[in-house]
Design a protein around this motif. Structure first.
Motif, PDB file in Angstrom:
ATOM      1  N   ARG A 191       0.808  -1.212   0.000  1.00 58.36           N
ATOM      2  CA  ARG A 191       0.000   0.000   0.000  1.00 58.36           C
ATOM      3  C   ARG A 191       0.848   1.272   0.000  1.00 58.36           C
ATOM      4  NH1 ARG A 191      -3.155  -3.567  -1.181  1.00 58.36           N
ATOM      5  NH2 ARG A 191      -5.339  -3.669  -0.515  1.00 58.36           N
ATOM      6  N   GLU A 192       1.984   1.262   0.638  1.00 55.49           N
ATOM      7  CA  GLU A 192       2.841   2.456   0.652  1.00 55.49           C
ATOM      8  C   GLU A 192       3.417   2.726  -0.737  1.00 55.49           C
ATOM      9  OE1 GLU A 192       3.134   4.700   3.049  1.00 55.49           O
ATOM     10  OE2 GLU A 192       1.616   3.479   4.061  1.00 55.49           O
ATOM     11  N   GLN A 193       3.847   1.665  -1.403  1.00 52.76           N
ATOM     12  CA  GLN A 193       4.347   1.827  -2.776  1.00 52.76           C
ATOM     13  C   GLN A 193       3.225   2.300  -3.710  1.00 52.76           C
ATOM     14  OE1 GLN A 193       6.194  -1.803  -4.079  1.00 52.76           O
ATOM     15  NE2 GLN A 193       7.891  -1.654  -2.635  1.00 52.76           N
ATOM     16  N   PHE A 194       2.027   1.778  -3.445  1.00 50.79           N
ATOM     17  CA  PHE A 194       0.883   2.172  -4.267  1.00 50.79           C
ATOM     18  C   PHE A 194       0.558   3.649  -4.073  1.00 50.79           C
ATOM     19  CE2 PHE A 194      -3.761   1.156  -5.511  1.00 50.79           C
ATOM     20  CZ  PHE A 194      -3.476   1.473  -6.832  1.00 50.79           C
ATOM     21  N   LYS A 195       0.663   4.147  -2.839  1.00 48.19           N
ATOM     22  CA  LYS A 195       0.442   5.578  -2.581  1.00 48.19           C
ATOM     23  C   LYS A 195       1.462   6.433  -3.334  1.00 48.19           C
ATOM     24  CE  LYS A 195      -1.736   5.288   1.996  1.00 48.19           C
ATOM     25  NZ  LYS A 195      -1.591   5.611   3.433  1.00 48.19           N
ATOM     26  N   ASP A 196       2.722   5.974  -3.360  1.00 48.66           N
ATOM     27  CA  ASP A 196       3.765   6.707  -4.087  1.00 48.66           C
ATOM     28  C   ASP A 196       3.444   6.759  -5.580  1.00 48.66           C
ATOM     29  OD1 ASP A 196       5.138   7.108  -1.732  1.00 48.66           O
ATOM     30  OD2 ASP A 196       6.516   5.419  -2.025  1.00 48.66           O
ATOM     31  N   LEU A 197       2.957   5.636  -6.119  1.00 47.68           N
ATOM     32  CA  LEU A 197       2.607   5.592  -7.539  1.00 47.68           C
ATOM     33  C   LEU A 197       1.445   6.541  -7.836  1.00 47.68           C
ATOM     34  CD1 LEU A 197       2.770   4.435 -10.400  1.00 47.68           C
ATOM     35  CD2 LEU A 197       1.240   2.589  -9.655  1.00 47.68           C
ATOM     36  N   ILE A 198       0.432   6.528  -6.961  1.00 48.91           N
ATOM     37  CA  ILE A 198      -0.720   7.409  -7.156  1.00 48.91           C
ATOM     38  C   ILE A 198      -0.282   8.875  -7.138  1.00 48.91           C
ATOM     39  CG2 ILE A 198      -2.879   8.217  -6.119  1.00 48.91           C
ATOM     40  CD1 ILE A 198      -3.060   5.534  -7.608  1.00 48.91           C
ATOM     41  N   GLY A 434      -9.429   6.350  -1.202  1.00 47.02           N
ATOM     42  CA  GLY A 434      -9.665   4.981  -0.741  1.00 47.02           C
ATOM     43  C   GLY A 434      -8.482   4.409   0.020  1.00 47.02           C
ATOM     44  N   LEU A 435      -7.280   4.681  -0.492  1.00 53.12           N
ATOM     45  CA  LEU A 435      -6.074   4.217   0.204  1.00 53.12           C
ATOM     46  C   LEU A 435      -5.948   4.872   1.571  1.00 53.12           C
ATOM     47  CD1 LEU A 435      -3.470   4.195  -2.728  1.00 53.12           C
ATOM     48  CD2 LEU A 435      -4.258   2.202  -1.436  1.00 53.12           C
ATOM     49  N   ASN A 436      -6.203   6.177   1.637  1.00 52.41           N
ATOM     50  CA  ASN A 436      -6.092   6.899   2.919  1.00 52.41           C
ATOM     51  C   ASN A 436      -7.132   6.427   3.925  1.00 52.41           C
ATOM     52  OD1 ASN A 436      -3.968   8.437   1.933  1.00 52.41           O
ATOM     53  ND2 ASN A 436      -5.304  10.089   1.218  1.00 52.41           N
ATOM     54  N   ASN A 437      -8.281   5.944   3.429  1.00 53.68           N
ATOM     55  CA  ASN A 437      -9.346   5.481   4.321  1.00 53.68           C
ATOM     56  C   ASN A 437      -9.364   3.960   4.480  1.00 53.68           C
ATOM     57  OD1 ASN A 437     -10.575   8.085   4.879  1.00 53.68           O
ATOM     58  ND2 ASN A 437     -11.309   8.063   2.760  1.00 53.68           N
ATOM     59  N   ASN A 438      -8.281   3.315   3.977  1.00 56.88           N
ATOM     60  CA  ASN A 438      -8.127   1.851   4.125  1.00 56.88           C
ATOM     61  C   ASN A 438      -9.324   1.077   3.565  1.00 56.88           C
ATOM     62  OD1 ASN A 438      -5.578   1.988   5.513  1.00 56.88           O
ATOM     63  ND2 ASN A 438      -6.707   2.651   7.343  1.00 56.88           N
ATOM     64  N   LEU A 439      -9.787   1.508   2.375  1.00 53.07           N
ATOM     65  CA  LEU A 439     -10.879   0.769   1.747  1.00 53.07           C
ATOM     66  C   LEU A 439     -10.402  -0.616   1.313  1.00 53.07           C
ATOM     67  CD1 LEU A 439     -12.771   3.290  -0.559  1.00 53.07           C
ATOM     68  CD2 LEU A 439     -13.382   2.549   1.730  1.00 53.07           C
ATOM     69  N   SER A 440     -11.339  -1.514   1.168  1.00 49.70           N
ATOM     70  CA  SER A 440     -11.000  -2.879   0.752  1.00 49.70           C
ATOM     71  C   SER A 440     -10.576  -2.894  -0.711  1.00 49.70           C
ATOM     72  CB  SER A 440     -12.209  -3.793   0.950  1.00 49.70           C
ATOM     73  OG  SER A 440     -13.309  -3.319   0.181  1.00 49.70           O
ATOM     74  N   GLY A 441      -9.874  -3.964  -1.089  1.00 45.08           N
ATOM     75  CA  GLY A 441      -9.349  -4.074  -2.446  1.00 45.08           C
ATOM     76  C   GLY A 441     -10.409  -4.067  -3.515  1.00 45.08           C
ATOM     77  N   ASP A 442     -11.606  -4.674  -3.227  1.00 46.35           N
ATOM     78  CA  ASP A 442     -12.641  -4.708  -4.259  1.00 46.35           C
ATOM     79  C   ASP A 442     -13.171  -3.319  -4.587  1.00 46.35           C
ATOM     80  OD1 ASP A 442     -13.698  -4.569  -1.715  1.00 46.35           O
ATOM     81  OD2 ASP A 442     -15.557  -5.597  -2.260  1.00 46.35           O
ATOM     82  N   LEU A 443     -13.253  -2.422  -3.574  1.00 46.05           N
ATOM     83  CA  LEU A 443     -13.698  -1.055  -3.813  1.00 46.05           C
ATOM     84  C   LEU A 443     -12.611  -0.238  -4.526  1.00 46.05           C
ATOM     85  CD1 LEU A 443     -15.552  -0.301  -0.453  1.00 46.05           C
ATOM     86  CD2 LEU A 443     -16.553  -0.869  -2.674  1.00 46.05           C
ATOM     87  N   LEU A 444     -11.356  -0.444  -4.147  1.00 49.27           N
ATOM     88  CA  LEU A 444     -10.246   0.231  -4.843  1.00 49.27           C
ATOM     89  C   LEU A 444     -10.214  -0.174  -6.316  1.00 49.27           C
ATOM     90  CD1 LEU A 444      -7.274  -0.071  -2.304  1.00 49.27           C
ATOM     91  CD2 LEU A 444      -8.459   2.028  -2.970  1.00 49.27           C
ATOM     92  N   ALA A 445     -10.464  -1.462  -6.567  1.00 52.81           N
ATOM     93  CA  ALA A 445     -10.372  -1.984  -7.934  1.00 52.81           C
ATOM     94  C   ALA A 445     -11.361  -1.296  -8.867  1.00 52.81           C
ATOM     95  CB  ALA A 445     -10.604  -3.490  -7.932  1.00 52.81           C
ATOM     96  N   ILE A 446     -12.526  -0.901  -8.359  1.00 49.02           N
ATOM     97  CA  ILE A 446     -13.550  -0.238  -9.196  1.00 49.02           C
ATOM     98  C   ILE A 446     -13.018   1.075  -9.744  1.00 49.02           C
ATOM     99  CG2 ILE A 446     -15.818   0.866  -9.165  1.00 49.02           C
ATOM    100  CD1 ILE A 446     -16.636  -1.196  -7.028  1.00 49.02           C
TER     101      ILE A 446
END
Length: 479
Positions: A191-198, A434-446
């Motif tokens: 998730r930290e790497q994903f935040k950097d990418l975003i 979504g990342l900041n609010n720790n949403l689940s992967g299925d919601l992020l995927a949408i």
């Protein structure tokens, strides 16, 4: 459009010329052209390799239509990615139509607008943004628009989008994988790497979106409104800038009743000059309409050039008891302030015209007076003699941000790309939330899928018939 037949079109402008080029592309291109071409070398055209030229006669039965050159481009090595031949004939409209009609009788179909480039896209020779750059390149009228089209056609813009999309897709795949193992509660995507990418994607998208403001004006030309009181020399200035008698010039005030527009290139950048009706109080109905249109043109302009008559200063400067702040000159200054107050964000260039009528001392006093107007750029000029016109052109160039162009940075010029980038950024912002609010992967995927969709719309990885029809219908036939 059907893509499994053979098409033909004139690739050069219609009308008489030294030569004309007729393009044939499709699976039966060689089978149609070879039998009606008699090579001087006697070699069969169908056995010739790609990228070769062949001289011969084009015949219709026993009748010779013309002596031509046929260029052969084989399959995947052609512009369209399919068998293509180009016939260079003499530029008589009669000859052109005779050859095209013969090819249609032999089995070709007349090409639709942009169909050759559409086939290049569908056959993987270029992506959609590069295909759109072809149309921009054809319509480019100055160095700036040409450079931006070339940069996009070489893939500078699409390569950035491809790279971002691939990196986002890699993370999306990991998140989708997590969904397959939801019961095990495992995390494949860091998730930290994903935040950097975003954050990186957001930065690039914002830069590309911001570049549209520059790209749009450079592509379409920077509109410059020439305004001022009647009879101050606006039409004379337009003629001096264009170096031609474009507008009517008269000693009678109010000659220009409507706006006159024309374009020119300065330093490789296109400018669209608008000569407007003089601003004054009037009872003339037609002139009043022209004055209203003047303010409309000012609102549309990127830069406003305000002319005043320096001869009025000459009259007042000769009277010691009447300083320049009094009388008619004060009214001109008030008009300038009115323009500035109405359009505070627009660059304003004040032109003191007719300086050929002033002495050196009078010019000095005029400069001192006008320099007290803050937030404006002052130019002394004589539209009649041409003095100061080149300096004005250089001043106008200063208002154009050509830094990104000089550095060969990616500049967005297409409104379709701009809208897709805005929507992609909106979805990326949702992913960040979504990342900041720790949403689940299925919601992020949408939200990730939506962002990928808009990236794909730009490069053509996501298309539909309506989108392609809208894009390629704006092309010329034969390209």
């Amino acid at each position: 459009m059907k893509m499994n037949d053979t098409i033909v079109a004139l690739a050069t402008p219609s009308g008489a010329g030294a030569i004309a080029i007729i393009r044939v592309s499709g699976p039966e291109a060689m089978e149609i052209v070879a039998p009606i071409f008699k090579a001087k070398s006697k070699k069969p055209l169908e056995k010739q390799p790609t990228h070769t030229l062949h001289l011969g006669n084009l015949v219709d039965g026993e009748r010779t239509l013309d002596e031509v050159l046929v260029s052969v481009f084989r399959g995947s090595k052609s512009y369209t990615g399919e068998e293509t031949l180009e016939i260079s004939c003499h530029g008589s409209p009669y000859i052109q139509q005779e050859i095209i009609q013969l090819l249609i009788r032999k089995g070709c179909r007349s090409a639709e607008a942009g169909e050759f480039t559409m086939r290049a896209f569908l056959n993987g020779k270029m992506d959609l943004s590069q295909a759109e750059a072809v149309a921009d390149l054809i319509s480019s009228e100055n160095q700036a628009s040409h450079q931006m089209a070339m940069q996009q056609m070489r893939g500078g813009f699409s390569s950035e989008i491809h790279r971002l999309r691939q990196e986002l897709l890699d993370f999306a795949s990991l998140i989708e994988l997590e969904l397959d193992f939801s019961e095990e509660d495992v995390e494949f995507a860091n998730r930290e790497q994903f935040k950097d990418l975003i954050a990186k994607i957001q930065q690039v998208l914002k830069r590309l979106i911001d570049s549209f403001a520059t790209g749009n004006v450079l592509k379409n030309g920077i509109p410059v409104a020439i305004v001022g009181e009647p009879n101050v020399g606006k039409s004379t200035l337009l003629n001096a800038l264009l170096n031609e008698e474009r507008a009517i010039v008269s000693e009678i005030a109010g000659t220009t009743r409507d706006s006159i527009e024309d374009e020119m290139s300065i330093g490789g950048v296109g400018f669209r000059f608008i000569d407007t009706a003089g601003i004054r109080e009037t009872q003339d109905v037609v002139e009043s309409i022209g004055i209203r249109r003047t303010f409309d043109k000012i609102s549309q302009a990127q830069v406003v050039v305000f002319l005043l008559d320096s001869e009025k200063f000459k009259v007042q400067s000769s009277t010691p008891s009447s300083p320049p702040e009094k009388g008619e000159f004060t009214e001109l200054l008030r008009e300038i302030e009115k323009i500035k107050n109405k359009f505070p964000q627009k660059p304003l260039v004040i032109i003191a015209n007719k300086i050929d009528q002033l002495s050196g001392e009078e010019r000095k006093k005029l400069s001192e007076t006008l320099n007290r107007i803050e937030g404006s750029s002052l130019q002394l000029l004589s539209a009649k003699t041409g003095e100061g016109v080149e300096e004005l052109k250089m001043k106008l160039l200063e208002f154009v941000n050509t830094g990104a162009l000089r550095n060969n940075n990616t500049i967005v010029t297409n409104s379709r790309h701009y809208n897709a980038l805005l929507k992609a950024l909106e979805e990326i912002n949702k992913v960040e939330d979504g990342l900041n609010n720790n949403l689940s992967g299925d919601l992020l995927a949408i939200d990730i899928r939506e962002a990928l969709h808009y990236f794909g719309e730009i490069t053509g990885e996501v298309t539909n018939d309506e989108l392609l029809g809208n894009i390629f219908s704006n092309f010329c036939i034969g390209k």
